[in-house]
Write a protein that holds these residues in place. Structure first.
Motif, short mmCIF file in Angstrom:
data_model
loop_
_atom_site.label_atom_id
_atom_site.label_comp_id
_atom_site.label_asym_id
_atom_site.label_seq_id
_atom_site.Cartn_x
_atom_site.Cartn_y
_atom_site.Cartn_z
N PHE A 171 0.85 -1.19 0.00
CA PHE A 171 0.00 0.00 0.00
C PHE A 171 0.89 1.24 0.00
O PHE A 171 1.77 1.38 0.84
CB PHE A 171 -0.90 0.02 1.24
CG PHE A 171 -1.92 -1.07 1.27
CD1 PHE A 171 -3.17 -0.89 0.68
CD2 PHE A 171 -1.64 -2.28 1.90
CE1 PHE A 171 -4.12 -1.89 0.72
CE2 PHE A 171 -2.60 -3.29 1.94
CZ PHE A 171 -3.82 -3.09 1.34
N GLU A 172 0.63 2.14 -0.95
CA GLU A 172 1.31 3.42 -0.97
C GLU A 172 0.36 4.53 -0.53
O GLU A 172 0.80 5.56 -0.01
CB GLU A 172 1.85 3.71 -2.36
CG GLU A 172 2.92 2.71 -2.80
CD GLU A 172 3.45 2.99 -4.18
OE1 GLU A 172 2.90 3.90 -4.85
OE2 GLU A 172 4.42 2.33 -4.58
N GLN A 173 -0.92 4.30 -0.73
CA GLN A 173 -1.96 5.22 -0.25
C GLN A 173 -3.13 4.40 0.25
O GLN A 173 -3.44 3.34 -0.31
CB GLN A 173 -2.43 6.16 -1.36
CG GLN A 173 -1.60 7.42 -1.49
CD GLN A 173 -2.41 8.56 -2.10
OE1 GLN A 173 -3.39 8.34 -2.81
NE2 GLN A 173 -2.02 9.78 -1.81
N MET A 174 -3.75 4.86 1.30
CA MET A 174 -4.93 4.18 1.80
C MET A 174 -5.97 5.20 2.24
O MET A 174 -5.80 5.88 3.26
CB MET A 174 -4.60 3.25 2.97
CG MET A 174 -5.82 2.48 3.47
SD MET A 174 -5.43 1.30 4.79
CE MET A 174 -4.51 0.09 3.86
N PRO A 175 -7.08 5.32 1.51
CA PRO A 175 -8.18 6.17 1.97
C PRO A 175 -8.97 5.44 3.05
O PRO A 175 -9.17 4.22 2.96
CB PRO A 175 -9.02 6.37 0.71
CG PRO A 175 -8.74 5.16 -0.12
CD PRO A 175 -7.33 4.73 0.20
N LEU A 176 -9.40 6.15 4.06
CA LEU A 176 -10.15 5.54 5.16
C LEU A 176 -11.31 6.42 5.59
O LEU A 176 -11.21 7.66 5.57
CB LEU A 176 -9.25 5.30 6.38
CG LEU A 176 -8.26 4.14 6.33
CD1 LEU A 176 -7.40 4.16 7.58
CD2 LEU A 176 -9.00 2.82 6.21
N ALA B 201 -6.97 10.33 3.65
CA ALA B 201 -6.15 9.46 2.81
C ALA B 201 -4.73 9.48 3.36
O ALA B 201 -4.17 10.56 3.57
CB ALA B 201 -6.18 9.91 1.36
N PHE B 202 -4.17 8.32 3.58
CA PHE B 202 -2.86 8.21 4.21
C PHE B 202 -1.83 7.74 3.20
O PHE B 202 -2.06 6.82 2.41
CB PHE B 202 -2.92 7.22 5.38
CG PHE B 202 -3.80 7.69 6.51
CD1 PHE B 202 -3.25 8.37 7.59
CD2 PHE B 202 -5.17 7.47 6.49
CE1 PHE B 202 -4.06 8.82 8.62
CE2 PHE B 202 -5.98 7.91 7.51
CZ PHE B 202 -5.43 8.59 8.59
N ILE C 297 -12.43 1.01 3.86
CA ILE C 297 -11.81 1.62 2.68
C ILE C 297 -12.91 1.94 1.69
O ILE C 297 -13.63 1.03 1.26
CB ILE C 297 -10.79 0.65 2.04
CG1 ILE C 297 -9.70 0.28 3.06
CG2 ILE C 297 -10.17 1.27 0.79
CD1 ILE C 297 -8.76 -0.81 2.58
N PRO C 298 -13.11 3.21 1.34
CA PRO C 298 -14.20 3.53 0.39
C PRO C 298 -13.94 2.93 -0.98
O PRO C 298 -12.80 2.81 -1.42
CB PRO C 298 -14.18 5.06 0.35
CG PRO C 298 -12.79 5.44 0.77
CD PRO C 298 -12.35 4.39 1.74
#
Length: 288
Positions: free
Chosen positions: A229-234, A248-249, A286-287
């Motif tokens: 994972f390089e980006q993770m929206p939560l 978003a992380f 996660i959307p």
């Protein structure tokens, strides 16, 4: 010229207990079972091919009762396809039927040289105590090498390992042993994610001294491959179902195949959408 049915089998055999593939299958027993040849009703064979399969089947070693086996016969290259012929053998007292099943092509040194998920329901019901020949087609994208050995290879079932806990090194070093054991027990008790599914499960949510929302999640990977994972929206919702934080992380985090990894995310106070929270129940996702 050596008759067609005198050709030697090129591949090796791989055998598993039926219970490793089929829920409720009886345990293996120390009783030899000689499997009889079973040709699929829709498989069109010449008389010579039937003789060949019968000859090779007669040469196969017996199985123990309640085993399932793949006996490699030969492989041929057809343009950019590699066609592997093997017996699917059933030593149970009842028919077996497969669904989509991952198979491995393994070299003489034990290394995996190919993998593919096959629609093995196409084999139909394999009768009790029988061997059914079948063609398994690999393409170049399914193989990890351009050189398949002529002999000594085998086709094998990929047995799914139990879903397990995967700890980042920093967590491994700082987490107490009793907390590790609790996490391992939790992961074992949960229903694993479906094949190919990735989801998150909330472990802890709190507001720290700075007013930021701190959530600890299990990132659950149901794939057969590691995921980075390089980006993770939560999105986080509280007990009322209201969205209390969205963000978003950016991260560099690898979750190994078929594992769950705990990770902590901090939502700055400025991102919080409510002033009062009810964490009696909550969820993060996660959307899509």
């Amino acid at each position: 010229m050596i008759p067609f049915f005198k050709k030697k089998k090129q591949g090796e055999d791989s055998t598993v207990q039926a219970g490793q593939l089929f829920d409720g299958a009886a345990e293996q027993q120390d009783e030899d079972v000689h499997t009889t040849l079973s040709i699929h009703p829709l498989m069109s064979l010449t008389a010579e091919q039937k003789y060949y399969f019968q000859y090779v089947n007669n040469e196969l070693p017996p199985l123990k009762k309640n085993q399932v086996s793949l006996a490699g016969i030969e492989w041929k290259k057809e343009e950019d396809r590699y066609v592997v012929t093997a017996f699917v053998r059933n030593s149970l007292d009842q028919s077996i039927r497969f669904e989509h099943t991952p198979l491995l092509l393994i070299g003489p040194d034990g290394k995996v040289i190919g993998r593919k998920v096959f629609p093995m329901h196409e084999l139909g019901d394999i009768p009790p105590k029988s061997s059914r020949p079948w063609r398994f087609v690999f393409t170049t994208s399914d193989l990890y090498t351009e050189h398949i050995p002529e002999t000594g290879w085998k086709l094998a079932f990929e047995l799914k390992k139990p879903h397990r806990l995967d700890l980042e090194e920093s967590w491994e070093q700082h987490l107490k042993e009793e907390d590790k054991q609790k996490l391992e027990q939790l992961v074992r008790s949960l229903t694993p994610p479906k094949q190919g599914e990735v989801n998150v499960m909330g472990l802890q949510a709190l507001i720290n001294n700075e007013g930021n929302l701190v959530v600890t999640l299990l990132i659950r990977n149901g794939n057969d491959k590691n995921i980075t994972f390089e980006q993770m929206p939560l999105i986080v919702e509280d007990a009322s179902g209201d969205v209390i934080a969205r963000g978003a992380f950016t991260l560099q985090l690898e979750v190994k195949a078929n594992t769950s990894k705990p990770w902590t995310f901090i939502f700055p106070k400025s991102l919080l959408q409510k002033e009062q929270f009810d964490f009696s129940t909550w969820r993060a996702y996660i959307p899509q």
